[in-house]
Scaffold this active site. Structure first.
Site, PDB file in Angstrom:
ATOM      1  CG  ASN A   8     -22.706  22.188  -6.595  1.00 48.11           C
ATOM      2  OD1 ASN A   8     -21.606  22.554  -7.001  1.00 48.11           O
ATOM      3  ND2 ASN A   8     -23.172  20.961  -6.795  1.00 48.11           N
ATOM      4  CD1 TRP A   9     -22.412  28.964  -7.823  1.00 47.36           C
ATOM      5  CD2 TRP A   9     -20.559  30.045  -8.477  1.00 47.36           C
ATOM      6  NE1 TRP A   9     -22.579  30.314  -7.542  1.00 47.36           N
ATOM      7  CE2 TRP A   9     -21.461  30.988  -7.936  1.00 47.36           C
ATOM      8  CE3 TRP A   9     -19.327  30.500  -8.948  1.00 47.36           C
ATOM      9  CZ2 TRP A   9     -21.165  32.362  -7.866  1.00 47.36           C
ATOM     10  CZ3 TRP A   9     -19.028  31.859  -8.873  1.00 47.36           C
ATOM     11  CH2 TRP A   9     -19.936  32.773  -8.337  1.00 47.36           C
ATOM     12  CE  LYS A  10     -24.787  20.767 -10.002  1.00 48.07           C
ATOM     13  NZ  LYS A  10     -25.778  19.880 -10.596  1.00 48.07           N
ATOM     14  CG  HIS A  92     -23.145  16.432  -6.529  1.00 52.78           C
ATOM     15  ND1 HIS A  92     -23.509  15.977  -7.779  1.00 52.78           N
ATOM     16  CD2 HIS A  92     -23.962  17.466  -6.252  1.00 52.78           C
ATOM     17  CE1 HIS A  92     -24.497  16.728  -8.232  1.00 52.78           C
ATOM     18  NE2 HIS A  92     -24.803  17.633  -7.325  1.00 52.78           N
ATOM     19  CD  GLU A  94     -23.711  17.073 -11.342  1.00 50.51           C
ATOM     20  OE1 GLU A  94     -22.786  17.863 -11.041  1.00 50.51           O
ATOM     21  OE2 GLU A  94     -24.879  17.453 -11.557  1.00 50.51           O
ATOM     22  CD  GLU A 162     -28.047  17.609  -4.525  1.00 47.80           C
ATOM     23  OE1 GLU A 162     -28.353  18.787  -4.715  1.00 47.80           O
ATOM     24  OE2 GLU A 162     -27.008  17.094  -4.949  1.00 47.80           O
ATOM     25  N   GLY A 168     -30.904  19.277 -12.351  1.00 50.04           N
ATOM     26  CA  GLY A 168     -30.710  19.925 -13.638  1.00 50.04           C
ATOM     27  C   GLY A 168     -31.783  19.601 -14.671  1.00 50.04           C
ATOM     28  CB  SER A 207     -35.170  21.164 -10.458  1.00 52.59           C
ATOM     29  OG  SER A 207     -34.489  20.454 -11.490  1.00 52.59           O
ATOM     30  N   GLY A 228     -28.121  24.079  -7.511  1.00 50.28           N
ATOM     31  CA  GLY A 228     -27.148  24.103  -8.592  1.00 50.28           C
ATOM     32  C   GLY A 228     -27.352  25.302  -9.499  1.00 50.28           C
ATOM     33  N   GLY A 229     -27.985  25.068 -10.637  1.00 50.21           N
ATOM     34  CA  GLY A 229     -28.128  26.094 -11.668  1.00 50.21           C
ATOM     35  C   GLY A 229     -28.618  27.448 -11.169  1.00 50.21           C
TER      36      GLY A 229
END
Ligand code: PGA
Length: 244
Positions: A8-10, A92, A94, A162, A168, A207, A228-229
C-alpha cells in the site's frame, strides 16, 4: 494456499516511482507468494500497463460506493477497474479515522468493488486505547461483522488485520497477539459467510518489514501481509515476499 502480500503506497509516488514496481516484478522469480501493489490513483493505469504480463496485480487504495455521479474528487470501483486495477483496499484505518468511514460505508464500498469485479481487501483493527481497555477482539470482530456484506459469499476477498497502533510506528504485536486476533477474525468470518469465510486469507498489516516478515507470516491463520512503508522500495518489499 500461497500467501498474499500487498503493498500500500498510500499518498506516495510520482511517475518516477514506477521503476520500483518494475523492479518488484523483475525480482519475483518463482515467488512463493501472490503479490499486489496499490499505488495512488494517479499511478494505477500506468502501473497496470507497465506490469501487464507480470505476476504483480495492481489495486486501488479506496473507492466510492457509487459508480458515477457528482462526487467531486472521488474515484469509483468501475474507474479503478477501467484503469487496470484488480484489487482494492477498503476501510483502511487512515480512512476510518480521517474521513469518518463507518462499517456501513465500508460494506457499501465492498459491494461496489464486487460489482466492478475488483477483489476487496477489507481492513480492520483496534486503536491502542481500545486494546488497553481489553476491547481489541470485540472491536475487530464488530468491524468484520459490520464491514463485510453477504454478497462476499463465493467471491474472492481478504481481510487485513491492522492494529492502528502498529501502523507506521515500528511497533508490532507479539505472535500470540496476532494469532489471537486472527483466530477471532476467522471465527467471525465463518459465522458471517460460512464456507467463503473459511477460505478468505487474513492478512496482517502494521510495520511489516524484511526482518520480521518470516516470523509474522508463519503465525497461525496469517494468510499474508499488507505492507505500507516497506512496500515503497523494491528491495524491502522483495525481502518481505521472500519471507512468505
Ligand atoms: P506500515 O503500514 O507497513 O507502514 O506500518 C501498513 C498499512 O497501513 O497498511
Amino acid at each position: 494456499m500461497r500467501k498474499l502480500i500487498v503493498g500500500n503506497w498510500k499518498m506516495n509516488g510520482l511517475g518516477a516511482a514506477l521503476g520500483e514496481a518494475q523492479a518488484v516484478a523483475a525480482g519475483l522469480g518463482e515467488a512463493p507468494a501472490r503479490v499486489g501493489l496499490c499505488p495512488p490513483a494517479t499511478l494505477v493505469e500506468r502501473m497496470a500497463r507497465g506490469l501487464a504480463g507480470s505476476a504483480v496485480r495492481v489495486g486501488g487504495q479506496d473507492c466510492r460506493a457509487e459508480a458515477s455521479g457528482a462526487y467531486t474528487g472521488d474515484v469509483s470501483a468501475e474507474m479503478l477497474a477501467d484503469a487496470g486495477a484488480v484489487l482494492v483496499i477498503l476501510g483502511h484505518s487512515e480512512r476510518r479515522a480521517g474521513f469518518g468511514e463507518t462499517d456501513a460505508l465500508v460494506s457499501a464500498k465492498v459491494e461496489a468493488a464486487l460489482r466492478a469485479g475488483l477483489e476487496p481487501i477489507v481492513c480492520v483493527g483496534e486503536t491502542l486505547a481500545e486494546r488497553e481497555a481489553g476491547r481489541a477482539l470485540s472491536v475487530v470482530t464488530g468491524q468484520v461483522r459490520g464491514s463485510l456484506p453477504a454478497a462476499l459469499a463465493g467471491r474472492d476477498f481478504s481481510v487485513a488485520y491492522e492494529p492502528v497502533w502498529a501502523i507506521g510506528t515500528g511497533l508490532t504485536p507479539t505472535t500470540a497477539q496476532i494469532e489471537e486476533v486472527h483466530a477471532a477474525v476467522r471465527a467471525e468470518l465463518r459465522a458471517v459467510l460460512g464456507e467463503s469465510g473459511e477460505r478468505a486469507p487474513i492478512l496482517y498489516g502494521g510495520s511489516v518489514k524484511p526482518s520480521n516478515a518470516a516470523e509474522i507470516l508463519s503465525a497461525a491463520e496469517v494468510g499474508g501481509a499488507l505492507v505500507g512503508g516497506a512496500s515503497l522500495k523494491a528491495a524491502d518489499f522483495l525481502g518481505i515476499i521472500a519471507g512468505a
